[in-house]
Design an enzyme around this catalytic site. Sequence first.
Site, mmCIF file in Angstrom:
data_model
loop_
_atom_site.group_PDB
_atom_site.id
_atom_site.type_symbol
_atom_site.label_atom_id
_atom_site.label_comp_id
_atom_site.label_asym_id
_atom_site.label_seq_id
_atom_site.Cartn_x
_atom_site.Cartn_y
_atom_site.Cartn_z
ATOM 1 N N HIS A 35 0.849 -1.187 0.132
ATOM 2 C CA HIS A 35 0.039 -0.184 -0.031
ATOM 3 C C HIS A 35 0.817 1.212 -0.047
ATOM 4 O O HIS A 35 1.534 1.660 1.136
ATOM 5 C CB HIS A 35 -1.010 -0.189 1.336
ATOM 6 C CG HIS A 35 -1.709 -1.082 1.319
ATOM 7 N ND1 HIS A 35 -1.398 -2.430 1.785
ATOM 8 C CD2 HIS A 35 -3.092 -1.476 0.834
ATOM 9 C CE1 HIS A 35 -2.309 -3.348 1.627
ATOM 10 N NE2 HIS A 35 -3.479 -2.604 1.001
ATOM 11 N N HIS A 265 -4.551 4.290 -2.990
ATOM 12 C CA HIS A 265 -4.490 3.387 -1.585
ATOM 13 C C HIS A 265 -3.652 2.078 -1.984
ATOM 14 O O HIS A 265 -2.956 1.700 -0.809
ATOM 15 C CB HIS A 265 -5.976 3.027 -1.199
ATOM 16 C CG HIS A 265 -5.898 2.157 -0.232
ATOM 17 N ND1 HIS A 265 -6.011 2.309 1.258
ATOM 18 C CD2 HIS A 265 -5.898 0.553 -0.108
ATOM 19 C CE1 HIS A 265 -6.216 1.397 1.846
ATOM 20 N NE2 HIS A 265 -5.990 0.321 1.100
ATOM 21 N N GLU A 414 -17.342 -4.833 25.127
ATOM 22 C CA GLU A 414 -16.341 -6.021 24.934
ATOM 23 C C GLU A 414 -15.145 -6.008 23.965
ATOM 24 O O GLU A 414 -14.072 -6.232 24.213
ATOM 25 C CB GLU A 414 -17.102 -7.376 24.590
ATOM 26 C CG GLU A 414 -18.321 -7.463 25.444
ATOM 27 C CD GLU A 414 -19.545 -6.744 25.092
ATOM 28 O OE1 GLU A 414 -19.666 -5.856 24.120
ATOM 29 O OE2 GLU A 414 -20.481 -6.498 25.857
ATOM 30 N N HIS A 476 -27.508 -15.803 24.690
ATOM 31 C CA HIS A 476 -26.355 -15.417 25.740
ATOM 32 C C HIS A 476 -25.783 -16.851 26.326
ATOM 33 O O HIS A 476 -24.955 -16.800 27.134
ATOM 34 C CB HIS A 476 -27.255 -14.945 26.984
ATOM 35 C CG HIS A 476 -27.843 -13.550 27.128
ATOM 36 N ND1 HIS A 476 -28.345 -12.971 26.154
ATOM 37 C CD2 HIS A 476 -27.169 -12.376 27.928
ATOM 38 C CE1 HIS A 476 -28.498 -11.781 26.230
ATOM 39 N NE2 HIS A 476 -27.830 -11.198 27.409
#
Lengths: 671, 671
Positions: A35, A265, A414, A476
């Site tokens: 890149h 890019h 999380e 869950h």
Amino acid sequence: MDIASLRAQHPDHWKKACAIRVLTLDAVAAANSGHSGMPMGMADVATVLFEKHLNFDPTDPKWPNRDRFILSAGHGSMLIYSLLHLTGYKQASLEELKNFRQWGARTAGHPEFGHMEGVETTTGPLGQGISNAVGFAMAEESLRARWGAKVMDHYTYVIAGDGCLMEGVSQEAIGIAGKHQLSRLIVLWDDNGITIDGKVELSDVTDQKARFAASGWDVFECDGHDPVEIDAALDKAKRSPRPAMIACKTHIALGSSAQDTSKGHGALTDKQLIADTRAAYGWEHGPFEIPADVKSAWEAIGARGAATRAAWAERLAALPQGKQAEFARIFAGDPAPKLVSAIRGVKKAAVETPKKMATRSASEVVLAAVNPIAQETIGGSADLTGSNNTKTADLGVFDPTNRKGRYVYWGIREHGMAAAMNGMALHGGVRPYSGTFMAFTDYARPSMRLSALMGIPVVYVMTHDSIGLGEDGPTHQPVEHLAISRATPNTWVFRPADLVEVAEAWELALSSKTTPSVMALSRQGLAPVRTTHTNQNLSARGAYVLAEATGKRQVILIATGSEVEIALQARAALEAEGIGTRVVSMPCMELFAAQDEAYRKKVLPAGPVRVAVEAGVRQGWDRWLLGERGKEAKAAFVGMSSFGASAPAERLYQEFGITADNAVAQAKALL
Amino acid sequence: MDIASLRAQHPDHWKKACAIRVLTLDAVAAANSGHSGMPMGMADVATVLFEKHLNFDPTDPKWPNRDRFILSAGHGSMLIYSLLHLTGYKQASLEELKNFRQWGARTAGHPEFGHMEGVETTTGPLGQGISNAVGFAMAEESLRARWGAKVMDHYTYVIAGDGCLMEGVSQEAIGIAGKHQLSRLIVLWDDNGITIDGKVELSDVTDQKARFAASGWDVFECDGHDPVEIDAALDKAKRSPRPAMIACKTHIALGSSAQDTSKGHGALTDKQLIADTRAAYGWEHGPFEIPADVKSAWEAIGARGAATRAAWAERLAALPQGKQAEFARIFAGDPAPKLVSAIRGVKKAAVETPKKMATRSASEVVLAAVNPIAQETIGGSADLTGSNNTKTADLGVFDPTNRKGRYVYWGIREHGMAAAMNGMALHGGVRPYSGTFMAFTDYARPSMRLSALMGIPVVYVMTHDSIGLGEDGPTHQPVEHLAISRATPNTWVFRPADLVEVAEAWELALSSKTTPSVMALSRQGLAPVRTTHTNQNLSARGAYVLAEATGKRQVILIATGSEVEIALQARAALEAEGIGTRVVSMPCMELFAAQDEAYRKKVLPAGPVRVAVEAGVRQGWDRWLLGERGKEAKAAFVGMSSFGASAPAERLYQEFGITADNAVAQAKALL
């Protein structure tokens, strides 16, 4: 600022930045992949950062008080490789740059932690670096509070692109940093308006400055090619009492015909394009050739930090010997000297006064013994503190008003939590653990994988580890998550059966230097299965004989965690029928797999039928059931083959057939 | 607005809202678990929404043009169960409410799609509902543009809490919605300032209103207990030309002693607390008892939509027969009538003019044939359009200026993309597929799991499916991701070997009504392995004999995707040595597992040694290598046991030993 003005007004700067740009073009051309555009766009920002701000010393790349530089936009890896080479990091030799992206080279396609000194973290999966950086900055705040600014006092700088900012984890990271007023965290946003698919506006209209400000950041701007503006923005950011984001307006693939396009890019390998770009730069040197004046200017930048480091070393040396040793220990990641005895104490007490207890509660018992004697631990939870049992009384809460606190309320984040824990572990001096429900492993996965790939000993406290959580239902209830973590290389998945095994698992996790651990812990209460004390850590071998067959061994039951007591019940029933049955507890498959064949065969001899009992999917079990090469044993599995359901836990175990009766029936059917 | 004022000023509203609150208290008490506070806090908002705004008809819960109501804060499930019960949804009987969270009840702990009519999506894992909602709103925009507002013209309402807004995926969703100016999307934020761990400010200082505004949303506010303010805010939000967020200031667990505390978030089961709360409400009826006037007021609300639905049905019936049938087909999720012939055409052409081709390119060939004849498909990519090969010429780009476009530039938002695809599939009338790199399965995992749990046929186009992607290195190289998706119940993981198998995989994926598919596709070019045409879809049985042994069958090589050609090479070498070798191509383990035992035994007979070749981890393979009950065959695995590395692909295959030579050696070692 355009190239002509840059060359005219800042010729020395221009040449230095240009060195990064042409090394990038040359390495990408040599590899025929990579890149190019990002290093070409951000070379000016990086040059000013390294020349005027970043505290670093290539002769001592791991100096604990160095500023951290994190290339969150990891695809632009030639930016950091060029910088490390130019400033004199030994591992970033010209040879390495020429071998960009080749087998065995330190110059991997994306920056890999552990491959090259100066690469603070593995980046490439977008959003990770900026989120790691939050952990770096938290570790710095924590250590500064506890050790004093003479010993710990540095900045964390990040270069992030639009990709990093679009990934959701960046919002979690921004939120954490804003809440904690991490004023030493400075994000340089490569505001080039381009992604792989085209212009950013194809997919996003977000006002990033307003977004950061909304979460308590200070926001600055600069022309990302103007060294004076860049420098001024960095000065302001460093003085800000909040985390700072600097929007650096840049041109991707500056000076090439691919400038400001998504083509820029990627890998610019066209010979004419490269020649034209060199001409536009006024760079008249051959591939990988840096003229002496530019190289020595960069080397001077590299030499800039030596004195600062030396002064820091003197201050460290002035600390009492004990403190110095402790500082060295925590940065080496060595376990606390009293860890072994603390664990033994817990194990002994557990056997002396056995109690029915959820393993998540057992984990809290262990942490209560360990946290006071291992001051490097930092605990936390993603808004499930009372459920994950991760907070012990002595920790205090990490907060802008109490940087010494060692417990983090991560919020419902999380992923950001996991990424920040990676950053903390990489920073050194702290050992992070934090919890959520095991099903939400899914949310943290990208960072959990990176813990494993980087080889850092983060501990994931994953409670509510099966249908045993009951009424909250299938969203869950993990069923595939043990398999998911076990499928991941370099990950220890512990599923301990009682307080003794929990203590052993924590001992191993907290002694690890290169492997992250997943603690799979029950919500529901479990009967103790280890009834006699031994100082030996039986879990260290991954699996062991918990109960031996009486008479001829016809059946081996293998189980983990909450199902070990079911296996023991099944054994009792089988033995009552005269069927000799061994029970193997297997708290960690990975450690068992690492044992020599003799031990593995001793625990799982060929011949007897085998039945595994685990409230998860079968995937991952066949190796132990059937034998690695096959034809070892007839076998069956008692566990889950579907998602769970919402009901009380006992009912679910019955309905899904995870019972001693079923284990007995399965074993007998094979005899 | 406090309870006294509410009761005084809005007595009728108060009683209706109160019914939700007491049903919640009663059901949570009966279950002895659940989440009381959120329904008690948001009852007023929900009452106004259902009474004055939401277009719905309990007698026809799946009416395609209904407004969608999504409870993103799924733990507050008693809110939606109460609403559905009170307004007259048959499946939400009082009996079901009394069985809240029990085995077999429709009233699962968190709302589960498919369990109860009126539950539009499974929520509980935070952030998912709001992100699904973006997909619902996109589907509505797309269908409205293509079918006209007479047929499709509805709103999507979401109730989201702080947990939803802290999850990173919400930022991705907000960004997508803002970009696409989804003016029919209205998010009601339950701004109660409380999370499980305590006050929101423990972990977050984000100004949510500023954050939404930064991504192009309109933002409104209301006192979440004042029906007049709520109504006015909803009116404004509906008129807004942008997606709208209404910050509803509420008190969690309103009126109880746990009001405004984290305790109030959970299960309020204390008898005295419940009695006191009922008293504070002035509610003098027994548990689960709704007085006739309140019930009939709610039933009137439930009856409100029948006329609207009938008028819509008339408009639909006025369409030409063919259009009506097409509308019915796309909402039934039936495959396009021409799908089978289109796939056969691709297969035939592939065999007639065989070409070396990456399977990601093969996928594009298939999509180019399918998209024109299956107008319900909506494709996209998380900023890897050119790499994922997901965009075909006819699709057009979905955009505020072109709602008819069927291609979505999702941006660098794998998770938001997956969640929105779930929403699209749940909405009906469209069939979404989108791509990213397979390693970034990790980012999309929480939503991919929900596709499987809900049983909706989303297609994940996961290219760059192994170390075969080469230089980008281990962060981008999946090794455990096939195992991860295979570990997940109700997921078809296709790893096709060439254009023919890719076509067959797409046929299956696009014909599925209840199972999501993962397409694992190569970056690198692959030689065709299917050389003769058959109309039969061989991949439909999951695995099949691709090449039979000559003479005595001593070895069975099993492979998938890019490794099938390696297996064929190994077979040639073994056969040259007189070792009869069968090659089994196994494009989908799950479909093979679903075959009867006779077929499975025919493909994998006991006896010959088995060697599997796949450039991923072994986990998941042992079942096929060793036999489900064991003692079937000796076996070996040629694949990965560590993370990958950065280098050209050919070199990586050599270094990691995934070669025909190694497969031959492994097989011979077992003979």
